[in-house]
Design a protein around this motif. Sequence first.
Motif, PDB file in Angstrom:
ATOM      1  N   ARG A 171      -9.018   5.500  -5.433  1.00 23.89           N
ATOM      2  CA  ARG A 171      -9.056   7.213  -5.013  1.00 23.89           C
ATOM      3  C   ARG A 171      -7.745   6.959  -5.850  1.00 23.89           C
ATOM      4  O   ARG A 171      -7.962   8.381  -6.796  1.00 23.89           O
ATOM      5  CB  ARG A 171      -8.111   7.675  -3.441  1.00 23.89           C
ATOM      6  CG  ARG A 171      -7.551   8.630  -3.849  1.00 23.89           C
ATOM      7  CD  ARG A 171      -9.338   9.800  -3.542  1.00 23.89           C
ATOM      8  NE  ARG A 171      -8.772  11.078  -3.536  1.00 23.89           N
ATOM      9  CZ  ARG A 171      -7.730  11.659  -4.736  1.00 23.89           C
ATOM     10  NH1 ARG A 171      -7.939  11.371  -5.836  1.00 23.89           N
ATOM     11  NH2 ARG A 171      -7.242  13.085  -4.441  1.00 23.89           N
ATOM     12  N   ILE A 205       0.748  -1.356   0.307  1.00 25.76           N
ATOM     13  CA  ILE A 205       0.303  -0.139  -0.197  1.00 25.76           C
ATOM     14  C   ILE A 205       0.839   1.623   0.170  1.00 25.76           C
ATOM     15  O   ILE A 205       0.845   2.796  -0.176  1.00 25.76           O
ATOM     16  CB  ILE A 205      -0.943  -0.101   1.562  1.00 25.76           C
ATOM     17  CG1 ILE A 205      -1.751   1.122   0.416  1.00 25.76           C
ATOM     18  CG2 ILE A 205      -0.279   0.234   2.106  1.00 25.76           C
ATOM     19  CD1 ILE A 205      -3.331   0.957   1.805  1.00 25.76           C
ATOM     20  N   SER A 244      -8.048   2.858  -1.249  1.00 31.52           N
ATOM     21  CA  SER A 244      -6.950   3.543  -1.985  1.00 31.52           C
ATOM     22  C   SER A 244      -6.687   4.032  -3.586  1.00 31.52           C
ATOM     23  O   SER A 244      -6.143   4.392  -4.217  1.00 31.52           O
ATOM     24  CB  SER A 244      -5.716   3.136  -0.877  1.00 31.52           C
ATOM     25  OG  SER A 244      -5.693   3.471   0.519  1.00 31.52           O
ATOM     26  N   VAL A 260       0.836   3.077  -3.432  1.00 32.35           N
ATOM     27  CA  VAL A 260       0.233   3.662  -4.435  1.00 32.35           C
ATOM     28  C   VAL A 260      -0.207   5.106  -4.266  1.00 32.35           C
ATOM     29  O   VAL A 260       0.922   5.586  -3.738  1.00 32.35           O
ATOM     30  CB  VAL A 260      -1.321   3.661  -3.344  1.00 32.35           C
ATOM     31  CG1 VAL A 260      -2.887   4.053  -4.248  1.00 32.35           C
ATOM     32  CG2 VAL A 260      -1.799   2.372  -3.211  1.00 32.35           C
TER      33      VAL A 260
END
Length: 251
Positions: A205, A168, A202, A171
Motif C-alpha cells: 500500500r 508492522i 500493508s 508502516v
Amino acid sequence: MRKLDSIDYAGHGDPMQCLDAYLPDEKGFDTLIYMHGGGLERGDRNKCQKLLPLVEKNIAVVSPEYRMFPSAKFPEFIEDAAVCVRFVLDHVKEWGGNGRVFVSGGSAGAWLTMMLAMDTHYLENAGVKQSDIAGYISESAQQFAHFAVMNYSGQDGRLERIDETAPIYFVREGMEMRPMFLIWYTNDMWCRPEENRLMKASLERFLPEGGVLDALELTGKHCKPERPEELLAAFEKFIHKEENHEQVQGL
C-alpha cells in the motif's frame, strides 16, 4: 570455504555478542547476516547451518549471537543486531566481500531483521544508513509485537498486538524501504502466515517508487521447509536479483 570463529562484534568481551563468518574461497562475494531464532530466549549461531550451501554460490553467511531474555531486556537484542550489522559493514571488504550486505533471520531472528528494517533508529544509532543495506530477508517473522517481549513486560504473549515493538507498526506513507523478501510456511506458527500476509499488503500500500517487495509461502512447518532446496534457491535468487538490479542501475 573459510570460517572466522567467535569474532567479538561489540568489543565488550561478551560471548553473547560474537559471530561466526563462513566465507567463500573466492573474493567479491555478497554477504548474508542470518540471525537465529528461539523466541528471544534460546538458540545459538549454529542454526545457520541450513544456509551454508549458499557459500558455494558466492554468498558469505554471517551468524551472530545476541543477548536474550531473561538476562537481557528489551531492546538490547535489537541493539546487538544493529551493532553487528555495523561491524560486518566495516569489515566485510577485509574478508574479501564486495560490500553488499543483506540482513536476515529466522523466527525471532526475523523479527529482529524486521525491527531493523522498519524502526530505523536502531541502525541509525549504530551509525548505519538504510541505504547501506542491500536488502532484508525475513523467514517466519512475527510482524506484530513479539510474544516474548509481551511476556517479559507482564502482558499476555498470546495476544495479537500492534505497538512500537511490532514491525508492522512502522508502516507509513513516505517511508524509506530497502528491497525486502518475506517468507513464511503453510503450516507455520499460530497466526504467522496471516501476520505476514497483512505485512505484505500493508507494505504494498505504501511502497515507495522503485521499491522492491517479494513474498513467498513455502510448504513446511515453522522455519522448516519441506524441501530445503527451495529455501536456498529463494535466498540465492533474491540476493543475486538485487545484485544484478544494482549493476543495471549503475550503468
